[in-house]
Write a protein that holds these residues in place. Structure first.
Motif, PDB file in Angstrom:
ATOM      1  N   LEU A 155       0.819  -1.159   0.020  1.00 25.98           N
ATOM      2  CA  LEU A 155       0.152  -0.111  -0.082  1.00 25.98           C
ATOM      3  C   LEU A 155       0.979   1.350   0.019  1.00 25.98           C
ATOM      4  CD1 LEU A 155      -2.744  -1.094   2.565  1.00 25.98           C
ATOM      5  CD2 LEU A 155      -2.889  -1.086  -0.014  1.00 25.98           C
ATOM      6  N   ARG A 210       1.960   1.755  -3.424  1.00 29.83           N
ATOM      7  CA  ARG A 210       1.069   2.541  -4.222  1.00 29.83           C
ATOM      8  C   ARG A 210       0.870   3.919  -3.961  1.00 29.83           C
ATOM      9  NH1 ARG A 210      -4.499   3.240  -2.235  1.00 29.83           N
ATOM     10  NH2 ARG A 210      -5.740   3.814  -3.850  1.00 29.83           N
ATOM     11  N   LEU A 262      -9.157  -1.510  -2.564  1.00 34.21           N
ATOM     12  CA  LEU A 262      -8.665  -0.760  -3.731  1.00 34.21           C
ATOM     13  C   LEU A 262      -9.650  -1.072  -4.711  1.00 34.21           C
ATOM     14  CD1 LEU A 262      -5.119  -2.110  -3.828  1.00 34.21           C
ATOM     15  CD2 LEU A 262      -6.040   0.058  -2.960  1.00 34.21           C
ATOM     16  N   SER A 263     -10.328  -2.166  -4.780  1.00 38.28           N
ATOM     17  CA  SER A 263     -11.273  -2.356  -5.706  1.00 38.28           C
ATOM     18  C   SER A 263     -12.068  -3.730  -5.877  1.00 38.28           C
ATOM     19  CB  SER A 263     -10.847  -2.506  -7.419  1.00 38.28           C
ATOM     20  OG  SER A 263     -11.518  -3.496  -8.234  1.00 38.28           O
ATOM     21  N   ILE A 310      -8.423   2.058 -12.503  1.00 34.59           N
ATOM     22  CA  ILE A 310      -7.565   2.002 -11.278  1.00 34.59           C
ATOM     23  C   ILE A 310      -6.380   2.709 -11.555  1.00 34.59           C
ATOM     24  CG2 ILE A 310      -8.476  -0.026 -10.052  1.00 34.59           C
ATOM     25  CD1 ILE A 310      -6.380  -1.722 -11.393  1.00 34.59           C
ATOM     26  N   THR A 324      -2.206   1.512  -8.001  1.00 30.46           N
ATOM     27  CA  THR A 324      -3.037   0.655  -7.404  1.00 30.46           C
ATOM     28  C   THR A 324      -2.568  -0.909  -8.249  1.00 30.46           C
ATOM     29  OG1 THR A 324      -4.681   2.147  -7.021  1.00 30.46           O
ATOM     30  CG2 THR A 324      -5.581  -0.352  -7.042  1.00 30.46           C
ATOM     31  N   TYR A 371      -1.784  -4.167  -6.342  1.00 33.94           N
ATOM     32  CA  TYR A 371      -2.424  -5.305  -6.310  1.00 33.94           C
ATOM     33  C   TYR A 371      -1.617  -6.572  -7.020  1.00 33.94           C
ATOM     34  CZ  TYR A 371      -5.729  -8.387  -9.051  1.00 33.94           C
ATOM     35  OH  TYR A 371      -6.364  -9.526  -9.500  1.00 33.94           O
TER      36      TYR A 371
END
Ligand code: DCP
Ligand code: MG
Length: 632
Positions: free
Chosen positions: A81, A84, A199-200, A315, A319, A323
């Motif tokens: 993270l 990111r 995130l998604s 995204i 990200t 991911y």
């Protein structure tokens, strides 16, 4: 139970993998101490619960290990993270060095956290696994030697060895690798799944599409591996038994020239083990590619879906990078899940095999209403006693006789007539099926076994010596401190003192395994000395002089004559000379007393005793004549 905190000092080798030699130390455990915990309490129909209970005393530490894994997983995910944020927000903003430094420190701290907690969790898990295995081994050793004779009659030594070593090792691996591995997988999966979800959610769902299939495949293989592993362990035990028996009996094998036969038998067993191992490995090797294909497919799916979303702008690039890092920590653990589940099955099977021994009840040494303070007088009355081994046919039928304190009873009879079985009832190695035996007027069954065994000295038919010094062997089982003189006296009475002194190391001579460095007769005489040193009120000599020449026998007999005074003695022998002075001679045939009385009465009557007497006298006469001829 006391609730005080106990401190146990243990010596557990840890970090085997790291190969450091740090040896541990101190484990503080609450009221349930590590060593005093009765593993019988851990038996459960559910093997998982059983294993959980078996961990008593270490459970907190084990949970701490899992917690450590959680922290490490969080640190790992946080790293992605941070990456990111670094890509999306900091990169391309002209490298403000303070921010960069902060990010660098952030990565460093997270890495330290991850590494530190991974280490701690490994250490705690190892502590649990080693500690539990240590306790289990101790428990099994102690427990096995307290199981009754019937259990040992029926259980093979190789099987017991297998269960106390290889199966305990599998249980250890269960705690050290498998259970903790499962925890690691679940934690990694959960943490990363949640992180990706934030995130998604779409990506999160895409990255676990294959998981149900992976689970199904794993469970499918779990059952099969379980069965095959059990079959494999069983065969392994068979092989251990064959090996152990052949090593113990190597002299018989050689003497009968049966090496080829035994080799063939071993080869068959060994081949079967090979076949079963192959079947087990086949299952493993079928599992791996199937799970790899699924995992690889999932990975591809995740990467492609993520890339498409990143290209479409759904995204950010940061990200996507984060991911891509995290999704690996969802998929690889999932792939590992199957392996662990499959391996866990081996731990569970081994747990069962170990539990089977734990379940057996120990021979109650102290149960019984009667355990007098002093010595027994040794007055025995057998009244219509029947006995059968483990529900089989009676090997003793209607045994009836009595002897006063200090008398000697001789048992004579063909092999298999029940002589050993009869004397084995006295120390309650086995309990008679019906009838009554009283000792000093009290039923034998109400004495504690411990008391009886403290009063009875036995020279077994096949004496066993430990691979320790002769002194230790002779003073084995004597509870008080013995002086050298006492040991010598017992050895003298058994006509073995001079022999021992003739060895270069005297009483410190170590006995080879099973006492092979000694002759059969020497072993018997050591066993006689051992029984005499205990100064028992009841002395049992089961064919104690069968391997001794006539001359030595008569010198032992003379010495014993004096030592038997005041003791009730049972003598089992094949030579009339050994039994003729007994106060009562019982002739056994097929489990029944067919003749009884003193020597003079018995020779006066026709019957088995007279027959044996005649044959033996005749042989002796012939021998004497031969000797005379030889001298002339
Ligand atoms: N038996 C049995 N289970 C055992 C020991 C013996 O079933 N654990 C059987 C074998 C014989 C019978 O019991 O049929 C009597 O065995 P004993 O050992 O009592 O026989 P002896 O001691 O009289 O024979 P030997 O002179 O050979 O020692
Ligand atoms: Mg016998």
């Amino acid at each position: 139970m006391s609730t005080s905190v106990r401190v146990q000092v243990y010596d557990i080798p840890l970090f085997r993998l790291l190969k450091t030699h740090s040896r541990i130390k101190i484990i503080v455990i609450n009221s349930r101490t590590v060593s005093n915990y009765d593993l019988k309490n851990s038996i459960s129909k559910n093997r998982m619960i059983g294993l959980w209970r078996m961990m008593t005393g270490f459970r907190l530490i084990y949970l701490a290990a899992l917690l450590g894994l959680g922290v490490a997983a969080l640190a790992k995910t946080a790293t992605y993270l941070l990456l990111r944020r670094f890509i999306d927000e900091i990169l391309g903003q002209g490298y403000p060095w303070q921010t960069l430094a902060l990010v660098a420190v952030g990565f460093l701290v997270l890495a330290l956290f991850e590494g530190g907690f991974t280490f701690l969790s490994g250490r705690w898990a190892a502590q649990t696994a080693e500690g539990t295995a240590l306790r289990l081994r101790n428990y099994l050793f102690n427990h096995i030697q307290r199981l009754n004779f019937t259990y040992h009659d029926n259980m093979k030594t190789g099987e017991l060895i297998q269960r106390s070593t290889s199966d305990v090792e599998a249980v250890r691996r269960f705690y050290a690798d498998q259970a903790i591995g499962l925890g690691r997988i679940v934690i990694l999966f959960t943490v990363n799944f949640i992180a990706i979800w934030f995130l998604s959610p779409q990506l999160a769902l895409i990255s676990v599409i294959v998981v149900p299939f992976l689970l199904i495949v794993s469970i499918f293989f779990f059952g099969r591996v379980s069965k095959r592993y059990e079959a494999y362990q069983e065969q392994d035990a068979t092989l251990s038994t064959t090996l152990q028996e052949n090593l113990s009996g190597v002299r018989v094998v050689k003497a009968f020239g049966r090496q080829d036969f035994e080799m063939e038998k071993f080869e068959v067993d060994n081949l079967e083990k090979y076949a079963r191992a192959k079947r087990l490995v086949l299952m493993h090797s079928l599992y791996w590619p199937s799970s790899d294909i699924l995992a690889g497919f999932q990975m591809l799916l995740g990467f492609v879906a993520g890339a498409i979303m990143a290209i479409n702008g759904a995204i950010s690039v940061g990200t996507y990078v984060a991911y891509a890092g995290m999704v690996i920590w969802i998929i690889w653990p999932m792939r590992g899940l199957g392996r662990i589940i499959v391996q866990m099955s081996t731990g569970l099977v081994s747990c069962d095999r170990v539990t089977e021994i734990i379940k057996e009840d120990e021979e109650p040494l102290n149960v019984g209403s009667h355990a007098p303070e002093g010595h027994t007088r040794g007055e025995l009355i057998f009244d219509d006693v029947d006995f059968a081994y483990g529900g089989g046919e009676s090997v003793l039928k209607g045994i009836r006789f009595s002897c006063r304190p200090g008398q000697s009873v001789a048992l004579l009879g063909s092999t298999g007539s029940g002589k050993t079985s009869l004397v084995n009832l006295l120390p309650r190695f086995y309990d008679y099926t019906s009838g009554s035996i009283t000792l000093d007027g009290v039923e034998l069954n109400s004495y504690t076994r411990k008391y009886l065994r403290s009063q009875i000295g036995i020279v077994e038919q096949e004496p066993f010596l430990f691979s320790r010094s002769l002194r230790e062997n002779i003073s084995y089982g004597v509870t008080h401190e013995v002086t050298d003189e006492e040991v010598y006296e017992a050895a003298r009475a058994a006509a073995i003192h001079e022999v021992i002194l003739s060895f270069p190391e005297g009483y410190d001579t170590r006995v080879g395994e099973k006492g092979v460095t000694l002759s059969g007769g020497q072993k018997q005489r050591i066993a006689i000395a051992r029984a005499l040193l205990r100064d028992p009120r009841i002395l049992i000599l089961d064919d104690a002089t069968s391997s001794v020449d006539t001359e030595t026998e008569s010198s032992i007999r003379k010495a014993l004559q004096h030592l038997m005074e005041g003791r009730t003695t049972f003598i089992i022998a094949h030579r009339i000379q050994s039994v003729m002075n007994a106060d009562l001679i019982l002739v056994l045939d097929k489990g029944e007393i067919v003749q009884s009385g003193m020597h003079e009465e018995l020779v006066a009557r026709t019957g088995i005793y007279r027959d044996i007497y005649d044959i033996q006298s005749q042989i002796e006469e012939e021998l004497e004549q031969d000797l005379e001829l030889a001298v002339v």
